[in-house]
Enzyme design. Structure first.
Site, PDB file in Angstrom:
ATOM      1  CG  HIS A   6      -2.461   0.904   2.613  1.00 28.26           C
ATOM      2  ND1 HIS A   6      -2.972  -0.331   2.929  1.00 28.26           N
ATOM      3  CD2 HIS A   6      -1.156   0.867   2.985  1.00 28.26           C
ATOM      4  CE1 HIS A   6      -2.025  -1.087   3.452  1.00 28.26           C
ATOM      5  NE2 HIS A   6      -0.915  -0.372   3.511  1.00 28.26           N
ATOM      6  CG  ASP A  36      -5.155  -1.624  -0.308  1.00 27.21           C
ATOM      7  OD1 ASP A  36      -4.671  -0.654   0.316  1.00 27.21           O
ATOM      8  OD2 ASP A  36      -4.529  -2.231  -1.202  1.00 27.21           O
ATOM      9  CD  GLU A  89       0.781   0.034   0.162  1.00 24.24           C
ATOM     10  OE1 GLU A  89       2.018   0.173   0.226  1.00 24.24           O
ATOM     11  OE2 GLU A  89       0.190  -0.989   0.576  1.00 24.24           O
TER      12      GLU A  89
END
Length: 354
Positions: free
Chosen positions: A70, A72, A126
């Site tokens: 992910h 983020d 996520e």
């Protein structure tokens, strides 16, 4: 800025950390990752889906490996830009999980003729509620991109393979009473007191440990929140207790619900499930997964829930493998020894190389 995928993955990690990408704000980093993959790799089909970037080879190899991470992070806490202090790299996302992303991106640009077809998935959101998870969106819109023989999630594991994951279930126990003035408490029924037997059962609960494929998963049933009362002179007429059950992946969600309900059986409390996600079995008997474990030389159980569960539900064995101590994830002082970036890169290179 342009990411240099062929640079040392330590420097690439720092460059990724220096691009703020708090959940829902990944457009910039997704754009940089997409541009770098298009300009610095060959043989990959590349697709943008929202703020997720996907790339894959189609060379007709007998197996396919997914490398997923992910983009983020949790909210920044005065820890961006990154800072290298000796052999320690500091910054938001160094552990969770831009170092894992850097390893995958570096391998995509530098690995020649891998012995597997490779799919790269860099996704958004996520770190927040599952309804926003970019991998879930990809599963709905581009499910064929999640087909593989094994998936590797770059979640922080300090460079050790952590197989499968625990399931998680949250339940709420609610008690009702009769409100009264606390000076005349005998005229009421205290809802908070009615939660006492449930707390006693939690305190006396003995968690189960189970060995699956050589990985020992320890379960846990814990009170995580309690609410009740409206004022210092009022007997409360309602109260609630939230519990969280982390269960081994040999239990289904339905088994876990039955188990938790049984723990509180016989109590005069309302019982409801508020959230649940299944665990993921290690799947280490799969040939592709077994080869990865052999290359790593060690494996342990994953405590906590990760997106390996999504792959396991699709019949794809999945493991967690990335640099960084998971205990340092989300902290203001998030950091990792850069040697772990180097070692994970070498491990995956040896596994993927022809």
């Amino acid at each position: 800025m342009t990411l240099d995928l062929r640079a040392d993955p330590i420097a690439l990690t720092a460059a990724l950390v220096d691009i703020p990408s708090v959940s829902h704000d990944e457009a910039l980093i997704a754009g940089e990752v997409e541009a770098a993959l298009r300009e610095q790799t060959t043989g990959y089909e590349i697709v943008r889906n929202g703020n997720a970037v996907l790339a894959r080879t189609s060379r007709g190899m007998p197996r396919r490996v997914i490398l997923a991470g992910h983009l983020d992070t949790v909210p920044i806490a005065d820890n961006v830009p990154s800072k290298l202090d000796g052999d320690i790299l500091h910054g938001c996302g160094t552990v969770d999980m831009k170092s894992g992303d850097a390893v995958f991106l570096h391998l995509a640009a530098t690995l020649e003729n891998p012995r597997f077809d490779v799919t790269l998935i860099f996704y958004d959101c996520e770190e927040i509620a599952a309804v926003h998870n970019g991998l879930g969106r990809i599963e709905r819109e581009l499910p064929e991109w999640l087909e593989a023989d094994v998936a590797i999630l770059g979640e922080p594991t300090a460079g050790v393979i952590e197989a499968g994951c625990q399931g998680t279930l949250r339940a709420r126990l609610t008690a009702n009473g009769v409100r009264s003035h606390s000076a005349r408490s005998w005229m009421g029924e205290n809802a908070v007191h009615k939660l006492g037997p449930a707390l006693t059962r939690l305190a006396e609960y003995i968690p189960r440990s189970v060995d699956i494929d050589g990985c020992v998963y320890r379960e846990g049933l814990s009170a995580v929140n309690i609410r009740g009362g409206i004022a210092g002179n009022v007997i409360p007429d309602d109260a609630s207790l939230d519990v969280n059950f982390r269960f081994a992946p040999d239990r289904s969600v339905e088994d876990a619900v039955a188990h938790v309900a049984g723990v509180f059986d016989g109590l005069s409390l309302n019982f409801e499930i508020t959230d649940s996600s299944p665990g993921a079995l290690p799947g280490l008997s799969n040939p592709a997964a077994a080869e990865l474990v052999a290359a790593a030389g060690a494996v342990r159980a994953k405590y906590g829930w990760t997106d390996v569960s999504r792959f396991a539900a699709r019949g794809v064995p999945a493991v967690n493998l990335g640099p960084g101590d998971p205990n340092l994830a989300h902290r203001r002082d998030e950091h990792l020894p850069v040697e772990q970036i180097t070692s994970v890169t070498a491990l995956l290179r040896s596994y993927l190389a022809d």
